[in-house]
Design a protein around this motif. Structure first.
Motif, short mmCIF file in Angstrom:
data_model
loop_
_atom_site.label_atom_id
_atom_site.label_comp_id
_atom_site.label_asym_id
_atom_site.label_seq_id
_atom_site.Cartn_x
_atom_site.Cartn_y
_atom_site.Cartn_z
N GLY A 64 -9.05 -6.91 2.14
CA GLY A 64 -8.40 -5.80 2.84
C GLY A 64 -8.97 -4.45 2.48
N ASP A 65 -9.77 -4.38 1.40
CA ASP A 65 -10.38 -3.10 1.02
C ASP A 65 -11.41 -2.66 2.05
N THR A 66 -11.47 -1.36 2.32
CA THR A 66 -12.53 -0.79 3.13
C THR A 66 -13.70 -0.48 2.21
N VAL A 67 -14.87 -0.98 2.56
CA VAL A 67 -16.06 -0.82 1.73
C VAL A 67 -17.25 -0.41 2.61
N THR A 68 -18.34 -0.04 1.97
CA THR A 68 -19.58 0.23 2.66
C THR A 68 -20.61 -0.78 2.21
N VAL A 69 -21.22 -1.46 3.18
CA VAL A 69 -22.28 -2.42 2.92
C VAL A 69 -23.59 -1.64 2.94
N LEU A 70 -24.35 -1.73 1.87
CA LEU A 70 -25.63 -1.04 1.77
C LEU A 70 -26.74 -2.09 1.79
N ILE A 71 -27.68 -1.93 2.71
CA ILE A 71 -28.75 -2.93 2.85
C ILE A 71 -30.08 -2.25 2.60
N LYS A 72 -30.79 -2.75 1.60
CA LYS A 72 -32.13 -2.26 1.31
C LYS A 72 -32.97 -3.48 0.96
N ALA A 73 -33.90 -3.79 1.79
CA ALA A 73 -34.72 -4.98 1.57
C ALA A 73 -36.15 -4.72 2.03
N SER A 74 -37.09 -5.23 1.28
CA SER A 74 -38.48 -5.10 1.71
C SER A 74 -38.83 -6.17 2.73
N ASP A 75 -38.08 -7.28 2.74
CA ASP A 75 -38.31 -8.37 3.70
C ASP A 75 -37.00 -8.78 4.34
N VAL A 76 -37.03 -8.96 5.64
CA VAL A 76 -35.90 -9.53 6.35
C VAL A 76 -36.44 -10.73 7.10
N LEU A 77 -35.88 -11.91 6.83
CA LEU A 77 -36.38 -13.15 7.42
C LEU A 77 -35.42 -13.65 8.48
N ILE A 78 -35.97 -14.20 9.55
CA ILE A 78 -35.16 -14.79 10.61
C ILE A 78 -35.72 -16.17 10.90
N GLY A 79 -34.84 -17.13 11.01
CA GLY A 79 -35.26 -18.50 11.32
C GLY A 79 -34.48 -19.04 12.49
N LYS A 80 -35.05 -20.05 13.11
CA LYS A 80 -34.36 -20.66 14.25
C LYS A 80 -34.56 -22.15 14.19
#
Length: 68
Positions: A52-68
């Protein structure tokens, strides 16, 4: 506090699943989207995170991978 992460998304914690060392935090960011983060149990306690807490998601990544 200033940080370098530019991807900052507000949301609400919908679940916290504890683990031996790391816990899994699910954050509803709206539009039917949920972001999952695995953080240490120590960090969960230090931040006093709760469903129930309101938070902030922080995203810092040198690689983002996607698969299918």
């Amino acid at each position: 506090m200033k940080i370098s992460a530019r991807n900052q998304i507000s949301g609400t914690i919908v679940s916290i699943t504890p683990g031996a060392v790391n816990g899994s935090i699910k954050v509803d960011i709206g539009g039917g989207n949920v972001v999952t983060a695995n953080i240490t149990e120590e960090a969960i306690a230090d931040l006093a995170l709760a469903t129930g807490d309101t938070v902030t998601v922080l995203i810092k990544a040198s690689d983002v991978l996607i698969g299918k």
